[in-house]
Design a protein around this motif. Structure first.
Motif, PDB file in Angstrom:
ATOM      1  N   TRP A 132       0.835  -1.201   0.000  1.00  0.00           N
ATOM      2  CA  TRP A 132       0.000   0.000   0.000  1.00  0.00           C
ATOM      3  C   TRP A 132       0.872   1.254   0.000  1.00  0.00           C
ATOM      4  CZ3 TRP A 132      -0.852   4.214   3.228  1.00  0.00           C
ATOM      5  CH2 TRP A 132      -2.007   4.978   2.951  1.00  0.00           C
ATOM      6  N   LEU A 133       1.951   1.227   0.807  1.00  0.00           N
ATOM      7  CA  LEU A 133       2.864   2.371   0.865  1.00  0.00           C
ATOM      8  C   LEU A 133       3.487   2.637  -0.499  1.00  0.00           C
ATOM      9  CD1 LEU A 133       4.658   1.662   4.273  1.00  0.00           C
ATOM     10  CD2 LEU A 133       3.114   3.571   3.782  1.00  0.00           C
ATOM     11  N   TYR A 134       3.887   1.588  -1.182  1.00  0.00           N
ATOM     12  CA  TYR A 134       4.511   1.759  -2.497  1.00  0.00           C
ATOM     13  C   TYR A 134       3.513   2.359  -3.485  1.00  0.00           C
ATOM     14  CZ  TYR A 134       7.898   0.842  -6.188  1.00  0.00           C
ATOM     15  OH  TYR A 134       8.822   0.998  -7.184  1.00  0.00           O
ATOM     16  N   ARG A 135       2.285   1.894  -3.438  1.00  0.00           N
ATOM     17  CA  ARG A 135       1.244   2.439  -4.334  1.00  0.00           C
ATOM     18  C   ARG A 135       1.022   3.927  -4.086  1.00  0.00           C
ATOM     19  NH1 ARG A 135      -3.005  -0.570  -7.225  1.00  0.00           N
ATOM     20  NH2 ARG A 135      -4.018   1.448  -7.078  1.00  0.00           N
ATOM     21  N   LYS A 136       1.202   4.362  -2.830  1.00  0.00           N
ATOM     22  CA  LYS A 136       0.990   5.771  -2.479  1.00  0.00           C
ATOM     23  C   LYS A 136       2.254   6.617  -2.660  1.00  0.00           C
ATOM     24  CE  LYS A 136      -3.297   5.244  -1.341  1.00  0.00           C
ATOM     25  NZ  LYS A 136      -4.376   5.853  -2.145  1.00  0.00           N
ATOM     26  N   GLY A 137       3.331   5.985  -3.179  1.00  0.00           N
ATOM     27  CA  GLY A 137       4.547   6.731  -3.460  1.00  0.00           C
ATOM     28  C   GLY A 137       5.545   6.773  -2.320  1.00  0.00           C
ATOM     29  N   ASN A 138       5.267   6.079  -1.212  1.00  0.00           N
ATOM     30  CA  ASN A 138       6.192   6.059  -0.063  1.00  0.00           C
ATOM     31  C   ASN A 138       7.178   4.899  -0.230  1.00  0.00           C
ATOM     32  OD1 ASN A 138       4.797   8.221   1.225  1.00  0.00           O
ATOM     33  ND2 ASN A 138       3.258   6.761   1.935  1.00  0.00           N
ATOM     34  N   VAL A 139       8.058   5.029  -1.229  1.00  0.00           N
ATOM     35  CA  VAL A 139       8.964   3.945  -1.596  1.00  0.00           C
ATOM     36  C   VAL A 139       9.971   3.652  -0.481  1.00  0.00           C
ATOM     37  CG1 VAL A 139      10.665   3.179  -3.290  1.00  0.00           C
ATOM     38  CG2 VAL A 139       8.687   4.531  -4.021  1.00  0.00           C
ATOM     39  N   LYS A 140      10.509   4.687   0.143  1.00  0.00           N
ATOM     40  CA  LYS A 140      11.519   4.483   1.183  1.00  0.00           C
ATOM     41  C   LYS A 140      10.928   3.740   2.381  1.00  0.00           C
ATOM     42  CE  LYS A 140      14.497   8.433   0.067  1.00  0.00           C
ATOM     43  NZ  LYS A 140      15.077   9.705   0.570  1.00  0.00           N
ATOM     44  N   GLU A 141       9.720   4.110   2.783  1.00  0.00           N
ATOM     45  CA  GLU A 141       9.075   3.416   3.902  1.00  0.00           C
ATOM     46  C   GLU A 141       8.813   1.955   3.567  1.00  0.00           C
ATOM     47  OE1 GLU A 141       5.792   5.364   5.962  1.00  0.00           O
ATOM     48  OE2 GLU A 141       6.316   7.224   4.922  1.00  0.00           O
TER      49      GLU A 141
END
Length: 584
Positions: free
Chosen positions: A211-220
């Motif tokens: 979900w984080l990756y889909r929202k652009g939070n790649v580092k997290e």
């Protein structure tokens, strides 16, 4: 593309090994899996609590529809919760959705425990249902997206184990509080404890990396993957995640964002439509075999079988819940060996046989119920005798079952196990007079020598249900749809399951009053027969097939064998399936 990872012995061994190396993984799976435990606990706890709610609120005892509403409102809430859960999952994330589910469940448990009227119990049940609906779809999703692929099947299966474990725990809790002040308040209120525990456990856990990756939070997302995977695998997983998410976004764009556009694509797509025929069929059949009448009303059914004591009814109900948990474990080791379709068909034959024999036993118990005599009834005084019996044109033909069916205001006071008894008015004073003479008070069922056989048949029914129809429908729905339609296809099938659950749980007691227990179980046997026929003709075998192979199979069309041939026999021995695929 690989097929869905399913739990087997090797997967569980690998799961334990990986968990020892990375304890964080098991902590994550267990914390999220508590949502399954909440689901299971709520399913089972109401069955015992209802016995004591009827005692405290006489309006509930006298109104079957009110009892059914108390049970089924949690299911109605779950339908809404599951619907909104999908939207909340996508917009706010899996973690926040689980936290909200815990809050709703906790609030519902407090409302139920503090209830001063039936409407408050119903309100609490709706809150609990909203939480259950959200947790039932979010917990498995969170676990699957935040666990290593090689042990994903085993970890997701912990959610299923915790559901049946929660059901078994609920029966133990019910039995533990039978003599405590407040009985049903403790049974329902204690459900808030695991919700509270999960809430605080989830606060310390991260969001789903997908979900984080889909929202652009790649580092997290990378930080979380580093806690889950060995260092040498993280980069590969990041690339796989990037490829998967980008493909998913592209596929979503091709079918549109609105529900209407997605439904239009589904109806016009032969593969998805045929997949839905199979997916919805198994989900509806799962409910209309009557399983949740046993889970929601098990102690009441035991009372129908002739066990008046609430403690005895709850203790015997532990058998059904325990067997359900054992059957779930057995399914994990058999579903990939014998196939989903075959297990469901065998399961349905067992279910139908048990329901028919149960119907016959309850019919015999009704026919051979102890007689009611004027001598016994007038023994307690004319004012204590049930008015329906007094007004009857041929009271000499009455037996215990005639007394109970005549009115909810009538009860049978047994003078010995199978001897003649009295048909009396249902009041606390009259019940006390019956008990003061060492007699047994019956309001739901009659003393019967067939009772123990009915309980054993219930156990056999669960054994037939759990390894096949209990788990296979959910597995079929995880495999039967093309990737870009999997979310909405699975959602439609899940809603059909919840709606069917609502219909069955909202009508069961009314059916037993109208048709009697024998007629009701015979009706479910009829529904099960229709379900068996539908499964045979509409549901293909998906065991061992990759997603692309399932899609090609549905594109051709599925047609089961109606007769044997040497070619079919060769095919059967080759892939373990008895079906032949032909072009429609």
């Amino acid at each position: 593309m690989e097929g869905v990872v399913k739990p087997d012995k090797t997967a569980f061994t690998e799961c334990w090994r990986t968990s020892l190396e990375k304890p964080y993984i098991m902590r994550l799976a267990f914390s999220a899996g508590l949502g399954g435990q909440l689901f299971g606990y709520d399913t089972g706890v109401i069955s015992g609590a209802l016995l004591y709610i009827r005692d405290e609120f006489k309006t509930v005892d006298k109104n079957t529809w009110l009892q059914e509403t108390i049970v089924s409102m949690a299911v109605a809430g779950a339908i809404v919760g599951a619907g909104f859960g999908g939207v909340l999952n996508d917009k706010y994330g899996r973690k926040k959705s689980i936290l909200l589910a815990d809050v709703l469940f906790f609030v519902g448990a407090i409302i139920m425990a503090a209830s001063v009227a039936p409407w408050m119990i119903i309100l609490g049940r709706i809150f609990v249902g909203l939480g259950v609906g959200m947790a039932s779809m979010t917990s498995p999703l969170y676990i699957s997206e935040a666990s290593p692929a090689r042990i994903r099947g085993a970890l997701v299966s912990t959610n299923g184990l915790l559901i049946t474990g929660g059901q078994f725990l609920s029966y133990l809790i019910n039995l533990a509080f039978t003599n405590a002040p407040g009985t049903w308040r403790w049974m329902l209120g204690i459900a808030g404890v695991p919700a509270l525990v999960q809430f605080f456990l989830m606060l310390s856990l991260p969001e789903s990396p997908r979900w984080l990756y889909r929202k652009g939070n790649v580092k997290e997302a990378r930080v979380i993957l580093e806690k889950i995977y060995p260092a040498n695998e993280v980069e590969d997983e990041m690339k796989a995640l990037e490829t998967s998410v980008e493909a998913e976004k592209a596929e979503e764009g091709s079918i549109g964002d609105t529900l209407i556009s997605k439904l239009r694509h589904i109806w016009g797509n032969d593969v998805v439509r045929r997949g839905l025929y199979a997916g919805v069929t198994v989900q509806v059949a799962q409910q209309f075999v009557g399983i949740n009448t046993v889970m929601y009303y098990s102690p009441t059914i035991v009372q129908f079988a002739g066990y008046a004591s609430k403690q005895t009814a709850l203790a015997l109900s532990l058998i059904t819940s325990g067997l359900n948990a054992v059957g779930s474990i057995a399914s994990m080791f058999s579903v990939d060996r014998y196939g989903r379709r075959r297990l469901m068909i065998i399961s349905m034959f067992g279910i139908i046989s048990c329901l028919i024999v149960l119907a016959a036993l309850f019919h015999e118990a009704s026919e051979h119920a102890p007689p009611v005599t004027s001598l016994e009834s007038l023994h307690f005084g004319a004012n204590a005798t049930c008015y329906k019996y007094v007004q009857a044109s041929q009271p000499s033909n009455w037996n215990c079952m005639s007394c109970l069916r005549s009115s909810s205001d009538c009860a049978f006071c047994a003078n010995g196990k199978y001897k003649a008894g009295a048909c009396l008015a249902v009041t606390d004073t009259v019940e006390g007079m019956c008990g003061a003479e060492g007699r047994t008070w019956y309001t739901k069922g009659c003393p019967s020598k067939f009772g123990i056989y009915a309980v054993l048949l219930l156990g056999l029914y669960i054994i037939s249900y759990s390894p096949g129809m209990g788990t296979a429908p959910w597995i079929v729905n995880s495999e039967i749809y093309p990737l870009k339609y999997r979310g909405i296809g699975g959602g439609i099938a899940a809603v059909s399951n919840w709606v069917s659950n609502l219909i069955v749980s909202e009508t069961f007691l009314t059916l037993t009053e109208t048709l009697g227990p024998a007629g009701t179980f015979l009706l479910f046997a009829g529904f099960s027969t229709i379900g068996l026929i539908a499964i045979f003709f509409l549901v293909p075998e998906t065991k061992g097939l990759q997603f692309e192979e399932v899609e090609k199979m549905l594109q051709k069309g599925f047609r089961p064998n109606l007769c044997c041939s040497s070619k079919d026999g060769d095919d059967s021995s080759k892939d373990g399936d008895d079906d032949d695929l032909e072009t429609k």
